[in-house]
Design a protein around this motif. Structure first.
Motif, PDB file in Angstrom:
ATOM      1  N   LEU A 268     -23.790  45.146 -43.809  1.00 12.32           N
ATOM      2  CA  LEU A 268     -22.699  44.214 -43.555  1.00 12.32           C
ATOM      3  C   LEU A 268     -23.095  43.118 -42.564  1.00 12.32           C
ATOM      4  N   GLY A 269     -24.260  42.518 -42.816  1.00 10.27           N
ATOM      5  CA  GLY A 269     -24.686  41.354 -42.049  1.00 10.27           C
ATOM      6  C   GLY A 269     -25.362  41.634 -40.730  1.00 10.27           C
ATOM      7  N   LYS A 270     -25.549  42.900 -40.385  1.00 12.35           N
ATOM      8  CA  LYS A 270     -26.146  43.231 -39.092  1.00 12.35           C
ATOM      9  C   LYS A 270     -27.379  44.105 -39.262  1.00 12.35           C
ATOM     10  N   VAL A 271     -28.371  43.891 -38.399  1.00 17.18           N
ATOM     11  CA  VAL A 271     -29.541  44.766 -38.375  1.00 17.18           C
ATOM     12  C   VAL A 271     -29.131  46.050 -37.674  1.00 17.18           C
ATOM     13  N   ILE A 272     -29.215  47.184 -38.386  1.00 22.33           N
ATOM     14  CA  ILE A 272     -28.789  48.442 -37.776  1.00 22.33           C
ATOM     15  C   ILE A 272     -29.957  49.386 -37.490  1.00 22.33           C
ATOM     16  N   GLU A 273     -31.127  49.095 -38.055  1.00 24.97           N
ATOM     17  CA  GLU A 273     -32.313  49.873 -37.709  1.00 24.97           C
ATOM     18  C   GLU A 273     -33.553  49.025 -37.952  1.00 24.97           C
ATOM     19  N   HIS A 274     -34.544  49.218 -37.085  1.00 20.85           N
ATOM     20  CA  HIS A 274     -35.779  48.458 -37.223  1.00 20.85           C
ATOM     21  C   HIS A 274     -36.907  49.250 -36.587  1.00 20.85           C
ATOM     22  N   GLY A 275     -38.070  49.218 -37.242  1.00 25.07           N
ATOM     23  CA  GLY A 275     -39.231  49.892 -36.682  1.00 25.07           C
ATOM     24  C   GLY A 275     -40.417  49.824 -37.616  1.00 25.07           C
ATOM     25  N   ALA A 276     -41.522  50.443 -37.182  1.00 20.19           N
ATOM     26  CA  ALA A 276     -42.705  50.527 -38.029  1.00 20.19           C
ATOM     27  C   ALA A 276     -42.363  51.291 -39.303  1.00 20.19           C
TER      28      ALA A 276
ATOM     29  N   LEU B 129     -30.022  35.600 -45.161  1.00 18.67           N
ATOM     30  CA  LEU B 129     -31.068  35.489 -44.150  1.00 18.67           C
ATOM     31  C   LEU B 129     -32.282  34.765 -44.713  1.00 18.67           C
ATOM     32  N   ALA B 130     -32.636  35.070 -45.958  1.00 20.90           N
ATOM     33  CA  ALA B 130     -33.766  34.382 -46.594  1.00 20.90           C
ATOM     34  C   ALA B 130     -33.508  32.882 -46.671  1.00 20.90           C
ATOM     35  N   ARG B 131     -32.286  32.480 -47.004  1.00 21.70           N
ATOM     36  CA  ARG B 131     -31.947  31.059 -47.102  1.00 21.70           C
ATOM     37  C   ARG B 131     -32.004  30.382 -45.740  1.00 21.70           C
ATOM     38  N   VAL B 132     -31.653  31.118 -44.697  1.00 22.03           N
ATOM     39  CA  VAL B 132     -31.784  30.569 -43.341  1.00 22.03           C
ATOM     40  C   VAL B 132     -33.265  30.369 -42.998  1.00 22.03           C
ATOM     41  N   LEU B 133     -34.093  31.348 -43.330  1.00 20.85           N
ATOM     42  CA  LEU B 133     -35.519  31.244 -43.027  1.00 20.85           C
ATOM     43  C   LEU B 133     -36.169  30.091 -43.778  1.00 20.85           C
ATOM     44  N   LEU B 134     -35.657  29.782 -44.967  1.00 20.27           N
ATOM     45  CA  LEU B 134     -36.187  28.679 -45.767  1.00 20.27           C
ATOM     46  C   LEU B 134     -35.586  27.331 -45.371  1.00 20.27           C
TER      47      LEU B 134
ATOM     48  N   GLY C  97     -30.182  36.278 -32.560  1.00 21.66           N
ATOM     49  CA  GLY C  97     -28.737  36.154 -32.541  1.00 21.66           C
ATOM     50  C   GLY C  97     -28.143  35.275 -33.627  1.00 21.66           C
ATOM     51  N   VAL C  98     -28.764  35.252 -34.783  1.00 19.55           N
ATOM     52  CA  VAL C  98     -28.309  34.351 -35.847  1.00 19.55           C
ATOM     53  C   VAL C  98     -27.044  34.884 -36.518  1.00 19.55           C
ATOM     54  N   THR C  99     -26.054  34.034 -36.579  1.00 22.06           N
ATOM     55  CA  THR C  99     -24.776  34.339 -37.220  1.00 22.06           C
ATOM     56  C   THR C  99     -24.492  33.285 -38.277  1.00 22.06           C
ATOM     57  N   LYS C 100     -23.982  33.728 -39.428  1.00 26.88           N
ATOM     58  CA  LYS C 100     -23.620  32.800 -40.497  1.00 26.88           C
ATOM     59  C   LYS C 100     -22.371  33.307 -41.181  1.00 26.88           C
ATOM     60  N   THR C 101     -21.347  32.438 -41.238  1.00 19.57           N
ATOM     61  CA  THR C 101     -20.117  32.796 -41.924  1.00 19.57           C
ATOM     62  C   THR C 101     -19.806  31.746 -42.991  1.00 19.57           C
ATOM     63  N   PHE C 102     -19.010  32.143 -43.960  1.00 16.79           N
ATOM     64  CA  PHE C 102     -18.575  31.249 -45.026  1.00 16.79           C
ATOM     65  C   PHE C 102     -17.063  31.356 -45.162  1.00 16.79           C
ATOM     66  N   GLY C 103     -16.434  30.268 -45.592  1.00 20.46           N
ATOM     67  CA  GLY C 103     -14.994  30.275 -45.793  1.00 20.46           C
ATOM     68  C   GLY C 103     -14.300  29.321 -44.835  1.00 20.46           C
ATOM     69  N   HIS C 104     -12.976  29.332 -44.871  1.00 20.67           N
ATOM     70  CA  HIS C 104     -12.173  28.431 -44.055  1.00 20.67           C
ATOM     71  C   HIS C 104     -10.999  29.189 -43.439  1.00 20.67           C
ATOM     72  N   GLY C 105     -10.566  28.700 -42.280  1.00 19.88           N
ATOM     73  CA  GLY C 105      -9.406  29.294 -41.624  1.00 19.88           C
ATOM     74  C   GLY C 105      -9.629  30.735 -41.216  1.00 19.88           C
ATOM     75  N   ARG C 106      -8.604  31.550 -41.420  1.00 24.26           N
ATOM     76  CA  ARG C 106      -8.712  32.956 -41.014  1.00 24.26           C
ATOM     77  C   ARG C 106      -9.547  33.794 -41.985  1.00 24.26           C
ATOM     78  N   ARG C 107      -9.639  33.351 -43.218  1.00 27.47           N
ATOM     79  CA  ARG C 107     -10.377  34.142 -44.213  1.00 27.47           C
ATOM     80  C   ARG C 107     -11.827  33.676 -44.248  1.00 27.47           C
ATOM     81  N   ARG C 108     -12.647  34.306 -43.455  1.00 24.88           N
ATOM     82  CA  ARG C 108     -14.050  33.950 -43.364  1.00 24.88           C
ATOM     83  C   ARG C 108     -14.908  35.183 -43.658  1.00 24.88           C
ATOM     84  N   LEU C 109     -15.948  34.973 -44.409  1.00 27.49           N
ATOM     85  CA  LEU C 109     -16.888  36.043 -44.747  1.00 27.49           C
ATOM     86  C   LEU C 109     -18.058  35.998 -43.770  1.00 27.49           C
ATOM     87  N   THR C 110     -18.304  37.118 -43.125  1.00 26.55           N
ATOM     88  CA  THR C 110     -19.425  37.209 -42.185  1.00 26.55           C
ATOM     89  C   THR C 110     -20.654  37.700 -42.932  1.00 26.55           C
ATOM     90  N   ALA C 111     -21.579  36.774 -43.196  1.00 33.07           N
ATOM     91  CA  ALA C 111     -22.792  37.126 -43.938  1.00 33.07           C
ATOM     92  C   ALA C 111     -23.893  37.628 -43.009  1.00 33.07           C
TER      93      ALA C 111
END
Length: 349
Positions: free
Chosen positions: A249-257, A74-79, A33-47
């Motif tokens: 757009l910041g979300k996992v939409i498919e995953h599998g082998a 995501l890589a920066r979060v993992l690091l 459930g990791v969420t990360k956004t950037f910016g301030h106020g109403r103008r926020r970028l959902t990474a």
């Protein structure tokens, strides 16, 4: 590019951790459930928006998606370079963001990085030996004396297919592939459990890409190191990854082998990515189910309601604009679950 490997050849024995202690029995990495956004106020970028991934020991997870989908964040979060706004990260059962001091320093040994540009990531004024041994300047207890460090440099050079005599050469004296081997050797200097590879072969010629990928594969089999492998090149991911995570757009939409996702994609976006990839073998080209990727990716400042891919999806219907898609799950015997966030998954077509 070498042919993709079978899942049987992608297994690896467990190993001791980079901090010298025994590994636990659970997954090496769990992101929930990791969420990360950037910016301030109403103008926020959902990474990142509720990202879930899991990585086993000695496993390779491929991350794919268009530029701006959140792979590098995501890589920066993992690091440990970016703290998530919400959600949890567990590395061998431990939250790295709760660590401080010596504990944090010990954890950083266990997660290393291979960068995209092998020339820009190496100090041109340092020899190969100095570059490889640079991590030991911070982690002094790993290789404590000069004689041991010289020996270890030679061992690491050999591991990545370079010669003892290369130790005293400088980056400008090496080819691109050789520089990337030095980068890999540097990442291995602290005996990590996980290496995050951010487009590690995209700056290399095709034949050199294959050489570097073979080095990474051989090191995984030999050392049991795990990889999170970020790439735009689907053929590269298909060759090296055990499982694939597709982001949009910041979300996992498919995953599998890996083979299951490539042979039987469920999400229209995944199918479109594969349709857009160059295919040299006409027999492997998509048939009636080919989906063309059209239009521009929406702004991460203004993500579409409902299904975020609906503005580019030829299968979109009215409810795609109002309802977030559920996870469509397909169980494949002998493989991990194959999931896709879609109201109308291709498997149901």
């Amino acid at each position: 590019m070498p042919e993709s490997r079978t899942s049987e050849s992608r297994t690896s024995e467990s190993r001791t951790s980079g901090s010298g202690g025994p590994q636990g029995s659970g997954p090496l990495l769990e992101v929930t459930g990791v969420t990360k956004t950037f910016g301030h106020g109403r103008r926020r970028l959902t990474a990142l928006d509720g990202v879930d991934i899991q990585l086993g020991r000695g496993e390779t997870l491929g991350l794919v998606g268009e530029s701006g989908c959140g792979k590098s964040t995501l890589a920066r979060v993992l690091l440990g370079l970016e703290r998530p706004d919400a959600g949890t990260v567990r590395f061998d059962g431990t939250d790295p963001f709760a660590l401080r001091g010596k504990e944090l320093l010990a954890w950083r040994r266990r997660v290393q990085m291979v960068f995209q540009d092998p020339f820009a990531s190496l100090n041109a004024r340092m020899s190969a030996a100095d570059l490889i041994g640079e991590p030991w300047r911070t982690h002094r207890d790993v290789v404590p004396d000069a004689k041991a460090r010289e020996k270890r440099v030679r061992e690491l050079l050999a591991l990545v297919g370079l010669r003892d005599s290369d130790a005293h050469r400088y980056p400008n004296e090496f080819s691109g592939g050789q520089r990337q081997r030095i980068g890999i050797a540097r990442a291995l200097a602290l005996d990590p459990d996980l290496i995050v590879c951010d487009e590690p072969v995209s700056a290399l010629d095709l034949s050199v890409q294959a050489q570097v990928l073979n080095v990474l594969s051989e090191l995984r089999e030999r050392l049991g190191v795990a990889y999170v492998f970020i790439s735009h090149d689907l053929s590269v991911v298909r060759y090296i990854a055990d499982r694939v995570t597709v982001m949009y757009l910041g979300k996992v939409i498919e995953h599998g082998a890996t083979e299951d996702v490539f042979e039987r994609p469920q999400h229209p976006y995944t199918s479109a990515l594969m349709s857009a990839a160059p295919v040299l073998d006409a027999s492997r080209a998509s048939g009636d189910r080919e989906i063309q990727l059209k239009g521009e990716i929406p702004s991460p400042f203004d993500i579409p309601s409902g299904c975020r891919f609906r503005t580019r999806c030829p299968r979109a219907e009215e409810r795609c604009a109002t309802q977030a898609p559920p996870a469509a799950v397909r169980e494949t015997p002998g493989a991990a679950s194959h999931t896709a966030l879609c109201h109308f998954p291709l498997a149901a077509a």
